[in-house]
Design a protein around this motif. Structure first.
Motif, mmCIF file in Angstrom:
data_model
loop_
_atom_site.group_PDB
_atom_site.id
_atom_site.type_symbol
_atom_site.label_atom_id
_atom_site.label_comp_id
_atom_site.label_asym_id
_atom_site.label_seq_id
_atom_site.Cartn_x
_atom_site.Cartn_y
_atom_site.Cartn_z
ATOM 1 N N ALA A 158 20.741 51.657 102.840
ATOM 2 C CA ALA A 158 19.841 52.795 103.052
ATOM 3 C C ALA A 158 18.961 52.625 104.287
ATOM 4 N N PHE A 159 18.868 51.394 104.792
ATOM 5 C CA PHE A 159 17.912 51.114 105.869
ATOM 6 C C PHE A 159 18.154 51.917 107.152
ATOM 7 N N PRO A 160 19.384 51.989 107.688
ATOM 8 C CA PRO A 160 19.539 52.712 108.959
ATOM 9 C C PRO A 160 19.053 54.161 108.893
ATOM 10 N N GLY A 161 19.382 54.846 107.808
ATOM 11 C CA GLY A 161 18.970 56.238 107.685
ATOM 12 C C GLY A 161 17.473 56.392 107.546
ATOM 13 N N TRP A 162 16.862 55.508 106.749
ATOM 14 C CA TRP A 162 15.410 55.597 106.533
ATOM 15 C C TRP A 162 14.659 55.197 107.808
ATOM 16 N N ALA A 163 15.140 54.161 108.491
ATOM 17 C CA ALA A 163 14.493 53.733 109.731
ATOM 18 C C ALA A 163 14.551 54.821 110.794
ATOM 19 N N ALA A 164 15.628 55.595 110.794
ATOM 20 C CA ALA A 164 15.791 56.659 111.784
ATOM 21 C C ALA A 164 15.073 57.941 111.394
ATOM 22 N N THR A 165 14.566 58.021 110.177
ATOM 23 C CA THR A 165 13.841 59.206 109.730
ATOM 24 C C THR A 165 12.572 59.364 110.552
ATOM 25 N N PRO A 166 12.327 60.523 111.121
ATOM 26 C CA PRO A 166 11.116 60.700 111.937
ATOM 27 C C PRO A 166 9.850 60.345 111.157
ATOM 28 N N ARG A 167 8.875 59.867 111.878
ATOM 29 C CA ARG A 167 7.620 59.450 111.240
ATOM 30 C C ARG A 167 7.028 60.558 110.365
ATOM 31 N N ALA A 168 7.026 61.756 110.888
ATOM 32 C CA ALA A 168 6.407 62.860 110.155
ATOM 33 C C ALA A 168 7.108 63.105 108.820
ATOM 34 N N GLU A 169 8.432 62.948 108.792
ATOM 35 C CA GLU A 169 9.170 63.155 107.550
ATOM 36 C C GLU A 169 8.911 62.008 106.575
ATOM 37 N N ARG A 170 8.855 60.775 107.074
ATOM 38 C CA ARG A 170 8.514 59.661 106.191
ATOM 39 C C ARG A 170 7.132 59.884 105.587
ATOM 40 N N ALA A 171 6.196 60.309 106.417
ATOM 41 C CA ALA A 171 4.839 60.553 105.930
ATOM 42 C C ALA A 171 4.825 61.656 104.877
ATOM 43 N N ARG A 172 5.600 62.700 105.112
ATOM 44 C CA ARG A 172 5.649 63.803 104.136
ATOM 45 C C ARG A 172 6.150 63.307 102.787
ATOM 46 N N LEU A 173 7.175 62.494 102.801
ATOM 47 C CA LEU A 173 7.729 61.991 101.543
ATOM 48 C C LEU A 173 6.753 61.054 100.834
ATOM 49 N N LEU A 174 6.019 60.253 101.586
ATOM 50 C CA LEU A 174 5.022 59.385 100.952
ATOM 51 C C LEU A 174 3.885 60.206 100.345
ATOM 52 N N HIS A 175 3.514 61.284 101.010
ATOM 53 C CA HIS A 175 2.516 62.176 100.410
ATOM 54 C C HIS A 175 3.078 62.827 99.138
ATOM 55 N N ALA A 176 4.371 63.113 99.124
ATOM 56 C CA ALA A 176 4.983 63.674 97.920
ATOM 57 C C ALA A 176 4.956 62.661 96.778
ATOM 58 N N VAL A 177 5.145 61.391 97.087
ATOM 59 C CA VAL A 177 5.018 60.354 96.058
ATOM 60 C C VAL A 177 3.589 60.338 95.528
ATOM 61 N N ALA A 178 2.617 60.405 96.429
ATOM 62 C CA ALA A 178 1.211 60.438 96.004
ATOM 63 C C ALA A 178 0.937 61.639 95.106
ATOM 64 N N ASP A 179 1.515 62.779 95.443
ATOM 65 C CA ASP A 179 1.366 63.970 94.595
ATOM 66 C C ASP A 179 1.891 63.685 93.187
ATOM 67 N N GLY A 180 3.047 63.009 93.120
ATOM 68 C CA GLY A 180 3.634 62.693 91.823
ATOM 69 C C GLY A 180 2.773 61.740 91.022
ATOM 70 N N VAL A 181 2.169 60.773 91.700
ATOM 71 C CA VAL A 181 1.254 59.849 91.017
ATOM 72 C C VAL A 181 0.069 60.617 90.453
ATOM 73 N N GLU A 182 -0.493 61.515 91.253
ATOM 74 C CA GLU A 182 -1.661 62.267 90.792
ATOM 75 C C GLU A 182 -1.324 63.160 89.602
ATOM 76 N N LYS A 183 -0.136 63.741 89.608
ATOM 77 C CA LYS A 183 0.268 64.587 88.488
ATOM 78 C C LYS A 183 0.433 63.777 87.199
ATOM 79 N N ARG A 184 0.771 62.501 87.341
ATOM 80 C CA ARG A 184 1.037 61.676 86.166
ATOM 81 C C ARG A 184 -0.035 60.606 85.962
#
Length: 487
Positions: free
Chosen positions: A62-88
């Protein structure tokens, strides 16, 4: 409990590993029990080298694809994880309390919000991460933080999800993939984190969770040649073993280890504040690496300090951590209770005096303890107990106080209580510690470096320091000439 699933505080938790975006069971299991009453709460898949290799392979794929993911998209997904934590938050708080025995009110109000903040902070920091270009004889230097590769993160049981995400969030933000190995005494919220990450849209293999014992799965992870970073929080002996395991591959390590931190109380301090800081060291039943377990009090105020300390500590309520009125919960495991009691019994036999406590309670509860008449070279002063046990020694001068504070093999933290800002500046400059608090305790900002000196660890994490560890720093030097005309 059904096969591969248990229900804790009304929350369904999958007890299998999470590898490559799928649940994976092991042929054998181990029993996870609650420290509150010792009752079994789940049969957890017991990983081996087989699952370890599979998880590293999934992270590597999974590393090549994730490493190539633009910073903004990685950040968006991490914020989505935070949203999930807050919901639960409520579910996570309840499961964590049953699994590791820390206070439910703390999980609700502080710990789980901090878990979400870990993801948001490093997602946002990623977007600002840059180094100003600089010139060398007309050439341009450009510094970048390049993803390193699969990371193995091994986390402790005293604050399972918070400390796990303190590592997971920056590793993922940096563009790395992760294999998380939670402590076998508190594995459940790591499994829930895998669910939350998947629901947030994190690609398969970016986050993997492997459960089990260090000797059976941990060694296979830390010695794997495809692992590019290892971060561990725990004991010095385990860290030494991990370092030896990683040495063959020269895998970089970040180690946050034990402490034997001092609380220095000078005669000019606000004594009520100093007592509050001292009693606060019983938080989480003393199972805090940063805890200032050595109270060093200026002789002139030691008697009054002790009187006020005993009065305040005697009002602490120890009991079921799910109850709002509880101040101190249980110790994580019967083995830990026995370890704590062994330290105290040996100290008492050597001449120490128990001002309060000095004995276990019922089940996995250990009475908050304060020991005096202890020698500086004694085991109880020199070694980490990791329980609700404090020692009290006196000093007569700044030099004496600093000597006592620094006279252990550790250097994780120190706390200072004084009314004199000049003294605070003098003393803190001489203390060996990764973090020093003056007239406060446990105030932490993710922008600040965190780690220990001496046997308390290697490296610093937090802010840019985290990215420095989880990335390969690259400097690209470009000449001012040599370009062809592409016009």
């Amino acid at each position: 409990m059904s096969e591969h699933r248990t229900t804790v505080a009304g929350v369904a938790v999958d007890t299998r590993h999470w590898i490559g975006g799928q649940r994976v069971a092991s042929p054998r299991t181990f029993t996870d029990a609650s420290p509150i009453d010792g009752a079994p709460i789940g049969e957890i898949s017991r990983g081996t080298a087989v699952e370890a290799r599979a998880a590293v392979a999934a992270a590597k794929a999974a590393f090549p694809g994730w490493a190539a993911t633009p910073r903004a998209e990685r950040a968006r997904l991490l914020h989505a994880v935070a949203d999930g934590v807050e919901k639960r938050t409520e579910e996570l708080a309840n499961v964590e309390t049953v699994d590791n025995g820390a206070l439910l009110r703390s999980h609700r109000r502080g710990v789980m919000p901090r878990v979400a903040h870990n993801f948001r902070f490093f997602a946002d920091w990623l977007l600002t991460l840059e180094h100003e270009d600089f010139a060398t004889r007309g050439h341009t230097n450009h510094v970048t933080w390049d993803p390193a590769g699969p990371c193995v993160l091994i986390t402790p049981w005293n604050a399972p999800l918070m400390l796990a995400t303190w590592k997971v969030a920056p590793a993922l933000a940096a563009g790395n993939t992760v294999v998380l190995k939670p402590a076998e005494w508190s594995p459940l919220t790591a499994s829930l984190l895998a669910d939350i990450a998947a629901e947030a849209g994190l690609p398969a293999g970016v986050l993997n969770v492997v459960q089990g014992y260090g000797s059976e799965v941990g060694d296979a992870l830390t010695s794997h040649p495809d692992v590019r970073r290892i971060s561990f929080t725990g004991s010095v002996p385990t860290a030494q073993h991990i370092a030896a395991s990683a040495a063959a591959n020269l895998t970089p390590l970040s180690l946050e280890l034990g402490g034997k931190s001092p609380l220095l109380v000078f005669a000019d301090a606000d004594l009520d504040l100093a007592v509050d800081l001292a009693v606060e060291q019983y938080d989480n039943a003393g199972q805090v690496c940063l805890a200032a377990t050595r109270l060093l009090v200026e002789e002139a105020v030691a008697e009054e300090f002790t009187r006020r300390f005993v009065a305040k500590a005697s009002r602490l309520r120890q009991g079921d951590p799910r109850e709002e009125s509880t101040d101190i919960g249980p110790t994580i495991h019967p083995r830990q209770v026995a370890k704590i009691d062994g330290f105290v019994r040996r100290a008492l036999a050597a001449g120490a005096r128990a001002v309060i406590g000095g004995h276990p309670g019922e089940g996995q509860y250990y009475a908050p303890t304060l020991l005096t008449d202890v020698r500086q070279d004694s085991e109880i002063v020199q070694e980490e107990v990791f329980g609700p046990v404090l020692t009290l020694q006196t000093f007569t001068s700044e030099d004496d106080a600093v000597h006592l504070a620094n006279d252990t093999r550790f250097g994780l933290a120190a706390t200072l209580a004084t009314g004199d800002p000049e003294r605070a500046e003098r003393v803190t400059a001489r203390l060996v510690a990764g973090t020093v608090w003056v007239n406060c305790f446990f105030v932490r900002d993710l922008k600040a470096p965190f780690g220990g000196s001496r046997h308390s660890g290697i490296g610093r994490e937090g802010g840019t320091w985290s990215f420095d560890f989880y990335c390969d720093l690259k400097n690209t030097v470009t000449a001012p000439k040599g370009w062809k005309d592409h016009g």
